[in-house]
Design a protein around this motif. Structure first.
Motif, PDB file in Angstrom:
ATOM      1  N   PRO A 197      -1.947 -11.891  -2.374  1.00 25.85           N
ATOM      2  CA  PRO A 197      -2.995 -12.611  -3.112  1.00 25.85           C
ATOM      3  C   PRO A 197      -3.998 -11.620  -3.714  1.00 25.85           C
ATOM      4  CG  PRO A 197      -2.598 -13.641  -0.986  1.00 25.85           C
ATOM      5  CD  PRO A 197      -1.827 -12.346  -0.987  1.00 25.85           C
ATOM      6  N   PHE A 198      -4.451 -11.905  -4.937  1.00 23.75           N
ATOM      7  CA  PHE A 198      -5.365 -11.013  -5.632  1.00 23.75           C
ATOM      8  C   PHE A 198      -6.801 -11.367  -5.261  1.00 23.75           C
ATOM      9  CE2 PHE A 198      -7.757  -9.607  -9.437  1.00 23.75           C
ATOM     10  CZ  PHE A 198      -7.394  -8.280  -9.431  1.00 23.75           C
ATOM     11  N   ALA A 199      -7.471 -10.471  -4.543  1.00 24.70           N
ATOM     12  CA  ALA A 199      -8.859 -10.685  -4.134  1.00 24.70           C
ATOM     13  C   ALA A 199      -9.696  -9.532  -4.658  1.00 24.70           C
ATOM     14  CB  ALA A 199      -8.961 -10.778  -2.615  1.00 24.70           C
ATOM     15  N   LYS A 259      -3.288   0.229 -13.796  1.00 23.31           N
ATOM     16  CA  LYS A 259      -2.564   0.876 -12.704  1.00 23.31           C
ATOM     17  C   LYS A 259      -1.203   1.322 -13.242  1.00 23.31           C
ATOM     18  CE  LYS A 259      -0.290  -0.160  -8.290  1.00 23.31           C
ATOM     19  NZ  LYS A 259       0.015  -1.224  -7.300  1.00 23.31           N
ATOM     20  N   VAL A 260      -0.905   2.625 -13.143  1.00 19.83           N
ATOM     21  CA  VAL A 260       0.351   3.143 -13.680  1.00 19.83           C
ATOM     22  C   VAL A 260       1.113   3.909 -12.600  1.00 19.83           C
ATOM     23  CG1 VAL A 260      -0.568   3.285 -16.025  1.00 19.83           C
ATOM     24  CG2 VAL A 260      -0.697   5.285 -14.524  1.00 19.83           C
ATOM     25  N   HIS A 261       2.419   3.998 -12.789  1.00 16.49           N
ATOM     26  CA  HIS A 261       3.301   4.741 -11.885  1.00 16.49           C
ATOM     27  C   HIS A 261       3.759   6.008 -12.606  1.00 16.49           C
ATOM     28  CE1 HIS A 261       3.934   1.335  -8.996  1.00 16.49           C
ATOM     29  NE2 HIS A 261       3.538   0.663 -10.064  1.00 16.49           N
ATOM     30  N   GLU A 287      -0.278  -2.988 -14.237  1.00 18.68           N
ATOM     31  CA  GLU A 287      -1.229  -3.968 -13.716  1.00 18.68           C
ATOM     32  C   GLU A 287      -2.582  -3.656 -14.344  1.00 18.68           C
ATOM     33  OE1 GLU A 287      -3.532  -4.557  -9.483  1.00 18.68           O
ATOM     34  OE2 GLU A 287      -1.382  -4.087  -9.414  1.00 18.68           O
ATOM     35  N   GLN A 288      -3.285  -4.689 -14.872  1.00 21.59           N
ATOM     36  CA  GLN A 288      -4.522  -4.448 -15.610  1.00 21.59           C
ATOM     37  C   GLN A 288      -5.677  -5.259 -15.055  1.00 21.59           C
ATOM     38  OE1 GLN A 288      -4.090  -4.753 -19.897  1.00 21.59           O
ATOM     39  NE2 GLN A 288      -1.938  -4.152 -19.814  1.00 21.59           N
ATOM     40  N   LEU A 289      -6.883  -4.708 -15.234  1.00 20.40           N
ATOM     41  CA  LEU A 289      -8.105  -5.399 -14.849  1.00 20.40           C
ATOM     42  C   LEU A 289      -9.142  -5.179 -15.940  1.00 20.40           C
ATOM     43  CD1 LEU A 289      -9.927  -6.889 -12.747  1.00 20.40           C
ATOM     44  CD2 LEU A 289     -10.532  -4.618 -11.869  1.00 20.40           C
ATOM     45  N   LEU A 297     -13.386  -3.347  -5.212  1.00 17.62           N
ATOM     46  CA  LEU A 297     -12.466  -3.551  -4.092  1.00 17.62           C
ATOM     47  C   LEU A 297     -11.396  -4.552  -4.527  1.00 17.62           C
ATOM     48  CD1 LEU A 297     -15.072  -3.930  -1.209  1.00 17.62           C
ATOM     49  CD2 LEU A 297     -13.627  -1.955  -1.637  1.00 17.62           C
ATOM     50  N   GLY A 298     -10.141  -4.235  -4.247  1.00 17.07           N
ATOM     51  CA  GLY A 298      -9.059  -5.151  -4.596  1.00 17.07           C
ATOM     52  C   GLY A 298      -8.255  -4.722  -5.797  1.00 17.07           C
ATOM     53  N   PHE A 299      -8.667  -3.646  -6.456  1.00 17.41           N
ATOM     54  CA  PHE A 299      -7.893  -3.082  -7.560  1.00 17.41           C
ATOM     55  C   PHE A 299      -7.915  -1.564  -7.433  1.00 17.41           C
ATOM     56  CE2 PHE A 299      -7.139  -1.216 -11.673  1.00 17.41           C
ATOM     57  CZ  PHE A 299      -6.079  -1.976 -12.160  1.00 17.41           C
ATOM     58  N   PRO A 300      -6.741  -0.926  -7.550  1.00 12.05           N
ATOM     59  CA  PRO A 300      -5.428  -1.562  -7.696  1.00 12.05           C
ATOM     60  C   PRO A 300      -4.963  -2.174  -6.379  1.00 12.05           C
ATOM     61  CG  PRO A 300      -5.158   0.796  -7.501  1.00 12.05           C
ATOM     62  CD  PRO A 300      -6.643   0.558  -7.553  1.00 12.05           C
ATOM     63  N   GLN A 301      -4.091  -3.180  -6.478  1.00 16.24           N
ATOM     64  CA  GLN A 301      -3.549  -3.812  -5.285  1.00 16.24           C
ATOM     65  C   GLN A 301      -2.664  -2.828  -4.533  1.00 16.24           C
ATOM     66  OE1 GLN A 301      -2.147  -7.510  -7.498  1.00 16.24           O
ATOM     67  NE2 GLN A 301      -2.743  -8.393  -5.530  1.00 16.24           N
ATOM     68  N   GLN A 302      -2.760  -2.865  -3.222  1.00 13.40           N
ATOM     69  CA  GLN A 302      -1.965  -1.955  -2.404  1.00 13.40           C
ATOM     70  C   GLN A 302      -0.526  -2.431  -2.254  1.00 13.40           C
ATOM     71  OE1 GLN A 302      -3.234   1.027  -1.245  1.00 13.40           O
ATOM     72  NE2 GLN A 302      -4.908   0.415  -2.600  1.00 13.40           N
ATOM     73  N   SER A 303      -0.336  -3.747  -2.205  1.00 13.08           N
ATOM     74  CA  SER A 303       1.003  -4.308  -2.043  1.00 13.08           C
ATOM     75  C   SER A 303       1.223  -5.390  -3.090  1.00 13.08           C
ATOM     76  CB  SER A 303       1.181  -4.913  -0.636  1.00 13.08           C
ATOM     77  OG  SER A 303       0.967  -3.928   0.359  1.00 13.08           O
TER      78      SER A 303
END
Length: 307
Positions: free
Chosen positions: A207-209, A140-142, A156-158, A197-203
């Motif tokens: 908690p990471f689900a 996840k990049v900005h 943020e990585q998965l 579902l759950g990546f990238p996190q919205q906020s």
């Protein structure tokens, strides 16, 4: 044995082997299923046209235009509705490229630590996901107007493991912003589309689900040899698939059923030549369809009557 050595017998044997090899090749390329789909597409055209993007209506508007300043390794494509531009990646001397809607390079953003970058997807204003094919990672990049470079260490990585063949990993991404679903395409061996579902996190700070699921029934009925890119249409809820080897864009409905297609072969949809090594697919907010091919060709398709 003597009979088998006779010219006529040898010719019959050669013809039989040629037929068997031809049938095996046709099955491998899924030609029988593709032919049956063509019949179904023609039969159901009035019904399916009303509830789909209906790819048969598209005609090429910009064909095989070289992207000036780029000579190799172009991959992936996504549309940014905020900037009204396209983004792609290169995987050697890795860069994130911003392109205008007529295929001109707007800016180049060097990438550090992203491995074999093969796909990029717009998520929300300023947020993108980039994939690493070989290590099967998502980043996840900005990105904003001031971004001059991106370092994977800041993202943020998965990591996902969906097969041991690292050279046939993540080739396509698509995002459903309403359902917050990230679709991830595995190129082949086996060809798969996963829903994350759950990546990238919205906020941040929540908690990471994480939930990852596939659809084996859908994947098995895809009559393409590989997957190069994905695109999700928010209006219809349909998923578009790009296959380089099959020279095809395929539209799936919400149940994962193929309902329309766009052939990338010469003579179809106004194309003078077949599209070579198609690698990226995107659609803008006006319904225009874009394809890029490696190393650096740009295509745009429109429906008749479009602006």
């Amino acid at each position: 044995m003597r009979y088998l050595l006779k010219p006529r017998a040898l010719l019959s044997l050669a013809l039989l082997l040629a037929v068997l090899f031809g049938l095996a090749g046709a099955q491998q390329m899924r030609l029988f299923e593709r032919g049956w789909f063509a019949v179904q597409e023609w039969r159901h055209a009035p019904e399916w046209r009303e509830r789909s993007l209906w790819l048969p209506d598209f005609r090429v508007d910009i064909e095989a235009q070289p992207i000036v300043g780029l000579t190799d390794n172009l991959s992936a494509l996504t549309f940014d509705p905020d900037r009204r531009s396209l983004f792609a990646v290169t995987n050697k001397q890795a860069e994130l490229l911003e392109l205008s809607l007529d295929g001109q390079i707007v800016r180049r953003i060097p990438l550090t630590g992203f491995g074999d970058a093969e796909a990029v997807e717009y998520i929300s204003p300023g947020i993108y996901v980039i994939s690493d094919e070989r290590q099967q990672r998502l980043f996840k990049v900005h990105v904003d107007a001031r971004t001059r470079w991106l370092d994977a260490a800041d993202s943020e990585q998965l990591s996902l493991s969906i097969g041991e063949d690292s050279n046939n990993g993540f080739e396509g991404l698509a995002y459903d912003s309403v359902g917050r679903r990230l679709f991830v395409a595995k190129e082949r061996k086996p060809l798969r589309i996963l829903q994350v579902l759950g990546f990238p996190q919205q906020s941040e700070g929540q908690p990471f689900a994480l939930h990852v699921q596939g659809d084996a029934v859908r994947d098995q009925r895809l009559f393409v040899s590989d997957l190069s890119s994905l695109m999700f249409d928010q209006g219809s809820g349909h998923l578009l698939l790009l296959s380089d080897e099959s020279h095809l864009v395929l539209e799936l409905d919400q149940a994962g059923k193929p309902i329309s297609s766009l052939s990338l072969v010469a003579g179809m949809h106004g194309l003078k030549r077949s599209v070579p090594q198609a690698e990226g697919l995107a659609m803008d907010d006006q319904g225009d369809l874009y394809i890029v091919s490696e190393p650096n060709l740009f295509y745009r398709f429109k429906k008749p009557g479009g602006e």
